[in-house]
Design an enzyme around this catalytic site. Structure first.
Site, short mmCIF file in Angstrom:
data_model
loop_
_atom_site.label_atom_id
_atom_site.label_comp_id
_atom_site.label_asym_id
_atom_site.label_seq_id
_atom_site.Cartn_x
_atom_site.Cartn_y
_atom_site.Cartn_z
N LYS A 78 39.11 2.09 57.10
CA LYS A 78 38.57 2.67 55.85
C LYS A 78 37.19 3.26 56.11
CE LYS A 78 35.22 -0.52 54.91
NZ LYS A 78 33.86 -0.21 55.25
N PRO A 137 37.33 1.74 66.30
CA PRO A 137 36.12 1.20 66.93
C PRO A 137 35.72 -0.14 66.29
CG PRO A 137 35.84 3.52 66.44
CD PRO A 137 37.13 3.11 65.80
N ALA A 159 32.08 -1.38 63.49
CA ALA A 159 31.69 0.00 63.23
C ALA A 159 31.52 0.32 61.75
CB ALA A 159 32.74 0.93 63.82
N GLY A 160 31.80 -0.65 60.87
CA GLY A 160 31.76 -0.36 59.43
C GLY A 160 33.05 0.29 58.96
N ALA A 196 36.09 -1.55 58.83
CA ALA A 196 37.00 -2.64 58.42
C ALA A 196 38.12 -2.88 59.43
CB ALA A 196 37.58 -2.37 57.03
N GLY A 223 38.63 -5.30 61.67
CA GLY A 223 39.15 -6.66 61.63
C GLY A 223 39.90 -6.92 60.32
N ASP A 241 36.69 -7.07 52.48
CA ASP A 241 37.40 -5.80 52.63
C ASP A 241 38.91 -5.98 52.78
OD1 ASP A 241 35.16 -4.19 52.52
OD2 ASP A 241 34.89 -4.10 54.69
P1 ATP Z 1 33.62 -4.32 58.07
O1 ATP Z 1 33.62 -2.83 57.88
O2 ATP Z 1 34.76 -5.03 57.33
O3 ATP Z 1 32.29 -4.96 57.89
P2 ATP Z 1 33.54 -3.78 60.87
O4 ATP Z 1 34.48 -2.62 61.04
O5 ATP Z 1 32.10 -3.47 60.79
O6 ATP Z 1 34.00 -4.60 59.59
P3 ATP Z 1 35.01 -5.28 62.78
O7 ATP Z 1 35.60 -4.19 63.63
O8 ATP Z 1 35.92 -5.98 61.86
O9 ATP Z 1 33.72 -4.79 62.04
O10 ATP Z 1 34.35 -6.33 63.81
C1 ATP Z 1 33.33 -7.23 63.42
C2 ATP Z 1 33.30 -8.39 64.41
O11 ATP Z 1 34.47 -9.17 64.22
C3 ATP Z 1 33.29 -7.95 65.85
O12 ATP Z 1 32.09 -8.38 66.42
C4 ATP Z 1 34.50 -8.61 66.50
O13 ATP Z 1 34.15 -9.31 67.67
C5 ATP Z 1 35.01 -9.59 65.47
N1 ATP Z 1 36.50 -9.58 65.29
C6 ATP Z 1 37.25 -10.63 64.97
N2 ATP Z 1 38.53 -10.28 64.83
C7 ATP Z 1 38.61 -8.96 65.05
C8 ATP Z 1 39.70 -8.03 65.03
N3 ATP Z 1 40.96 -8.39 64.78
N4 ATP Z 1 39.40 -6.74 65.27
C9 ATP Z 1 38.11 -6.36 65.50
N5 ATP Z 1 37.07 -7.21 65.55
C10 ATP Z 1 37.30 -8.50 65.32
#
Ligand code: ATP
Length: 316
Positions: free
Chosen positions: A11, A99, A102-103, A105, A107, A141
């Site tokens: 997203k 990525p 990265a913001g 979502a 995970g 999220d």
């Molecule tokens: P959001 O936008 O929901 O804040 P994000 O995109 O910034 O999330 P993610 O890619 O979800 O961040 O990764 C955040 C942290 O979660 C990473 O440091 C990673 O090590 C950890 N992590 C745990 N499970 C996962 C997964 N299934 N995929 C990616 N990262 C994961």
């Protein structure tokens, strides 16, 4: 069925406004979330024993109990212990394309796919809102990622109102591979610097109405007006992330100078996206940015908005 393969889209935030603190320690937010066709693939296979196992060959993704996809499976096993006893555990394979940190979502969307896939694998018959409710206990999220599309998210981001779907608006997305921004750090820094402007009482509807400025963006979405949407992009977290990460600021400035409809950091960053008038413009902008930042560490994607969240693409 013993196996399911699901697509789990990322997203972006078209809008992110921080309204105040909540008694639970989270922030009270107003966000507009949009699914994009940059996606991970999740394979779920009934394990035949009582193990939950995660495989992923991306170096930044943990394989232990801290993986949010693992936590989603564990939650299902706890909530539906009879099904767990009957069907056993699950092997989860994550093909990571989104990525990490990265913001976007990344995970959260993996967790949403595991909830939806295990609902099918264990024949539980849970509804979308039941899956969203389970998802909210894993992360703010996750509920959005279940159905995806375009939505207004309030509370800590888990309370969703569907908006008319935006579709086929193209964007270029940039993320420095080696740069990670912690979501917790971004919100904490924001509170330290701007907490004095938070509304004090969430039940004071007049104060709340004065603090929320998402109306024009909602209107632009109702009109399906890409130009207007580009002009109304907003993200409060840019105020703490951009001054701390000059690389991200520069990427944003370069996007802005290419004549795109609008550019903004997504979520807590550090990914930055630029909305474009067409796929051709997006490809052109990608080339131009690559020329101006010839750094291998910068990943650039041309992608587009989509109207859905998790999708099942095959079952065996
Ligand atoms: P959001 O936008 O929901 O804040 P994000 O995109 O910034 O999330 P993610 O890619 O979800 O961040 O990764 C955040 C942290 O979660 C990473 O440091 C990673 O090590 C950890 N992590 C745990 N499970 C996962 C997964 N299934 N995929 C990616 N990262 C994961």
């Amino acid at each position: 069925m013993r196996s399911y393969t699901l697509v789990a889209p990322a997203k972006i935030n078209l809008y992110l406004e921080i309204i105040g603190d909540r008694p639970d320690g989270y922030h009270e937010l107003v966000m507009i979330l949009q699914s994009i066709d940059l996606a991970d693939q999740i394979d779920l296979h009934a394990g035949g024993n009582d193990n939950i196992r995660v495989r992923c060959d991306h170096p930044q993704v943990p394989l232990d109990g801290s993986n949010i996809a693992y936590r989603a499976a564990k939650l299902m096993a706890t909530e539906f212990s009879e099904a767990f006893a009957k069907y056993g555990g699950v092997d989860i394979t994550i093909h990571k394309h989104i990525p990490v940190a990265a913001g976007l979502a990344g995970g959260s969307t993996n967790a949403a796919a595991v909830l939806l896939g295990m609902n099918l694998l264990w024949n539980l018959g849970l509804t979308q809102s039941e899956l969203e409710e389970l998802g909210a206990t894993l992360g703010s999220d996750v509920p959005f990622c279940v159905a995806g599309g375009t939505a207004l998210a309030t509370g800590r981001g888990e309370q969703l109102s569907v908006l008319p779907s935006l579709d086929k608006i193209y964007l270029v997305l940039g993320k420095y591979r080696s740069l990670e921004v912690s979501t917790a750090w971004a919100y904490k820094s924001y509170r330290q610097q701007f907490g004095s402007s938070y509304i004090r009482d969430q039940n004071d509807l007049a104060a709340r109405a004065a603090a929320v400025h998402s109306g024009p963006m909602v209107k632009a979405i109702l009109h399906q007006d890409g130009v207007e949407i580009g002009q109304k992009l907003h993200n409060d977290l840019e105020r703490v992330v951009l001054p701390t990460y000059p690389q991200v600021l520069r990427l944003r400035e370069i996007f802005a100078s290419t004549g795109v409809l609008g550019t903004m950091m997504s979520g807590s960053g550090p990914s930055v996206f630029a909305l474009c008038e067409s796929k051709e413009q997006a490809e052109q902008v990608k080339l131009e940015v690559r020329e101006r930042i010839p750094d291998e560490d910068l990943e650039l994607f041309v992608t587009r908005m989509i109207t859905h969240g998790i999708q099942v693409i095959s079952s065996v």
